[in-house]
Design an enzyme around this catalytic site. Structure first.
Site, PDB file in Angstrom:
ATOM      1  N   TYR A  30     -53.317  48.749 -27.204  1.00  0.00           N
ATOM      2  CA  TYR A  30     -54.529  49.275 -26.559  1.00  0.00           C
ATOM      3  C   TYR A  30     -54.384  50.772 -26.294  1.00  0.00           C
ATOM      4  CZ  TYR A  30     -58.342  49.412 -23.047  1.00  0.00           C
ATOM      5  OH  TYR A  30     -59.491  49.689 -22.331  1.00  0.00           O
ATOM      6  N   SER A  40     -60.500  55.251 -22.266  1.00  0.00           N
ATOM      7  CA  SER A  40     -59.953  54.617 -21.064  1.00  0.00           C
ATOM      8  C   SER A  40     -58.985  55.620 -20.441  1.00  0.00           C
ATOM      9  CB  SER A  40     -59.178  53.356 -21.489  1.00  0.00           C
ATOM     10  OG  SER A  40     -58.330  52.906 -20.454  1.00  0.00           O
TER      11      SER A  40
HETATM   12  P1  NAD Z   1     -66.150  43.063 -21.978  1.00  0.00           P
HETATM   13  O1  NAD Z   1     -65.173  42.054 -22.428  1.00  0.00           O
HETATM   14  O2  NAD Z   1     -67.051  42.738 -20.833  1.00  0.00           O
HETATM   15  O3  NAD Z   1     -67.042  43.550 -23.199  1.00  0.00           O
HETATM   16  C1  NAD Z   1     -66.481  43.812 -24.468  1.00  0.00           C
HETATM   17  C2  NAD Z   1     -67.566  43.746 -25.519  1.00  0.00           C
HETATM   18  O4  NAD Z   1     -66.958  43.996 -26.792  1.00  0.00           O
HETATM   19  C3  NAD Z   1     -68.244  42.378 -25.600  1.00  0.00           C
HETATM   20  O5  NAD Z   1     -69.617  42.510 -25.820  1.00  0.00           O
HETATM   21  C4  NAD Z   1     -67.566  41.737 -26.809  1.00  0.00           C
HETATM   22  O6  NAD Z   1     -68.363  40.769 -27.465  1.00  0.00           O
HETATM   23  C5  NAD Z   1     -67.360  42.961 -27.693  1.00  0.00           C
HETATM   24  N1  NAD Z   1     -66.314  42.708 -28.678  1.00  0.00           N
HETATM   25  C6  NAD Z   1     -65.004  42.447 -28.468  1.00  0.00           C
HETATM   26  N2  NAD Z   1     -64.388  42.202 -29.633  1.00  0.00           N
HETATM   27  C7  NAD Z   1     -65.324  42.301 -30.604  1.00  0.00           C
HETATM   28  C8  NAD Z   1     -65.323  42.134 -32.019  1.00  0.00           C
HETATM   29  N3  NAD Z   1     -64.227  41.793 -32.696  1.00  0.00           N
HETATM   30  N4  NAD Z   1     -66.480  42.301 -32.675  1.00  0.00           N
HETATM   31  C9  NAD Z   1     -67.601  42.611 -32.020  1.00  0.00           C
HETATM   32  N5  NAD Z   1     -67.687  42.783 -30.690  1.00  0.00           N
HETATM   33  C10 NAD Z   1     -66.549  42.628 -29.997  1.00  0.00           C
HETATM   34  O7  NAD Z   1     -65.267  44.350 -21.641  1.00  0.00           O
HETATM   35  P2  NAD Z   1     -65.592  45.729 -20.886  1.00  0.00           P
HETATM   36  O8  NAD Z   1     -64.613  45.841 -19.783  1.00  0.00           O
HETATM   37  O9  NAD Z   1     -67.034  45.881 -20.603  1.00  0.00           O
HETATM   38  O10 NAD Z   1     -65.109  46.762 -22.010  1.00  0.00           O
HETATM   39  C11 NAD Z   1     -65.972  47.652 -22.674  1.00  0.00           C
HETATM   40  C12 NAD Z   1     -65.164  48.856 -23.126  1.00  0.00           C
HETATM   41  O11 NAD Z   1     -64.676  49.562 -21.995  1.00  0.00           O
HETATM   42  C13 NAD Z   1     -63.937  48.531 -23.971  1.00  0.00           C
HETATM   43  O12 NAD Z   1     -63.798  49.448 -25.027  1.00  0.00           O
HETATM   44  C14 NAD Z   1     -62.791  48.690 -23.000  1.00  0.00           C
HETATM   45  O13 NAD Z   1     -61.581  48.984 -23.655  1.00  0.00           O
HETATM   46  C15 NAD Z   1     -63.304  49.834 -22.169  1.00  0.00           C
HETATM   47  N6  NAD Z   1     -62.662  49.955 -20.871  1.00  0.00           N
HETATM   48  C16 NAD Z   1     -62.725  48.931 -19.980  1.00  0.00           C
HETATM   49  C17 NAD Z   1     -62.097  49.071 -18.755  1.00  0.00           C
HETATM   50  C18 NAD Z   1     -62.129  47.975 -17.733  1.00  0.00           C
HETATM   51  O14 NAD Z   1     -61.363  48.075 -16.755  1.00  0.00           O
HETATM   52  N7  NAD Z   1     -62.949  46.943 -17.881  1.00  0.00           N
HETATM   53  C19 NAD Z   1     -61.429  50.257 -18.438  1.00  0.00           C
HETATM   54  C20 NAD Z   1     -61.405  51.281 -19.382  1.00  0.00           C
HETATM   55  C21 NAD Z   1     -62.029  51.115 -20.595  1.00  0.00           C
END
Ligand code: NAD
Length: 257
Positions: free
Chosen positions: A151, A138
């Site tokens: 985080y 991130s």
């Molecule tokens: P999201 O909530 O849409 O998806 C997260 C996924 O992780 C889901 O499929 C969920 O079931 C899975 N997950 C969470 N906890 C879990 C656990 N204990 N066991 C198994 N699976 C688990 O979120 P997203 O925004 O698509 O995030 C995906 C990645 O991108 C993450 O690592 C997040 O930190 C990173 N990220 C997101 C953003 C943003 O702005 N959305 C920015 C930078 C980085």
């Protein structure tokens, strides 16, 4: 022979966009995530692209189960060519109110699970002399902002793991990189809005403008498809074999200033 990509957290948000882009490229897929509708999503994506797939609902907080998931995958597919450690969670609280359990949970999901999967899949990648490990960090893996200590620390650690694996994978043509998105409007970000409204005392519109998009030079959310394109670039492009141990920012200019 078809290649196989394993993507954690791929039944929602960014991970689902990544899975779709690998499916379009003809990869067999290993879906994973806690979503109730995950099995249906996985089936639809894989069927549309005519690729083989597996679907897991393993809780990444349990290292033994994560290891068992990796072993099942290696039993089903001869080799996992691409591992995308994407699953993630967020918890917004000032440092002094951050519960240790939440700190540990964020490290278990973002760092420990990634470590366990890399450890389990590396031997087969080494044998094949090929592998792509891509960790979803991130902008918060590179810089900090308030109320997200667990985080931010976990994402910085994930980038450390990325670099360490690059040093050991290089002799085997295995690359290891991290992607650093800015804000992407997914369930993870939607879920932060109430807490952000509370800690900053702002309306939803103000949270979007003054918290999420404040530091984006380009005043838009990054799209999940854009992040997926960055992952595919690191996994399967002409440049990919020569990019390792680095981070790729896709953050609308956030970390430029
Ligand atoms: P999201 O909530 O849409 O998806 C997260 C996924 O992780 C889901 O499929 C969920 O079931 C899975 N997950 C969470 N906890 C879990 C656990 N204990 N066991 C198994 N699976 C688990 O979120 P997203 O925004 O698509 O995030 C995906 C990645 O991108 C993450 O690592 C997040 O930190 C990173 N990220 C997101 C953003 C943003 O702005 N959305 C920015 C930078 C980085």
């Amino acid at each position: 022979m078809k290649k196989t990509a394993m993507i954690t957290g791929s039944t929602s948000g960014i991970g689902l966009a990544i899975a779709k882009s690998f499916a379009d490229r003809g990869y067999n897929l290993i879906f994973h995530g806690l979503e109730e509708e995950g099995a249906t999503i996985a089936k639809e994506v894989a069927t549309a692209a005519q690729v083989d797939y597996l679907h897991f609902t393993t809780d990444l907080r349990n290292a033994d189960e994560v290891k068992a998931m990796a072993e099942s995958c290696l039993g089903a597919f001869e080799n996992i060519d691409v591992l995308v450690n994407n699953a993630g969670i967020q918890f917004v609280r000032p440092v002094e109110d951050m519960p240790l359990e939440k700190w540990n949970e964020l490290f278990a999901v973002h760092v420990n699970a990634a470590f366990v999967l890399v450890k389990a899949l590396l031997p087969a990648m080494k044998k094949k002399q090929m592998g792509r490990i891509i960790n979803m960090a991130s902008a918060h893996g590179l810089i900090a902002s308030p109320y997200k200590s667990a985080y931010i620390a976990a994402k910085h650690a994930l980038i450390g793991l990325t670099k360490a694996v690059a040093t050991e994978g290089a002799p085997y043509r295995i690359t290891s990189n991290a992607v650093c998105p800015g804000y992407v409007l997914t369930p993870l970000v939607e879920a932060q809005i109430p807490a952000q409204m509370q800690v900053h005392q702002l309306s939803k519109k103000e949270v979007i403008e003054q918290v999420f998009l404040k530091d984006h030079l380009i005043k838009d959310f990054v799209t999940p498809q854009a992040v997926a394109a960055a992952v595919l670039f690191l996994a399967d492009s002409e440049a990919a074999p020569f990019i390792t141990g680095t981070t790729l920012s896709i953050d609308a200019g956030w970390t430029a200033h």
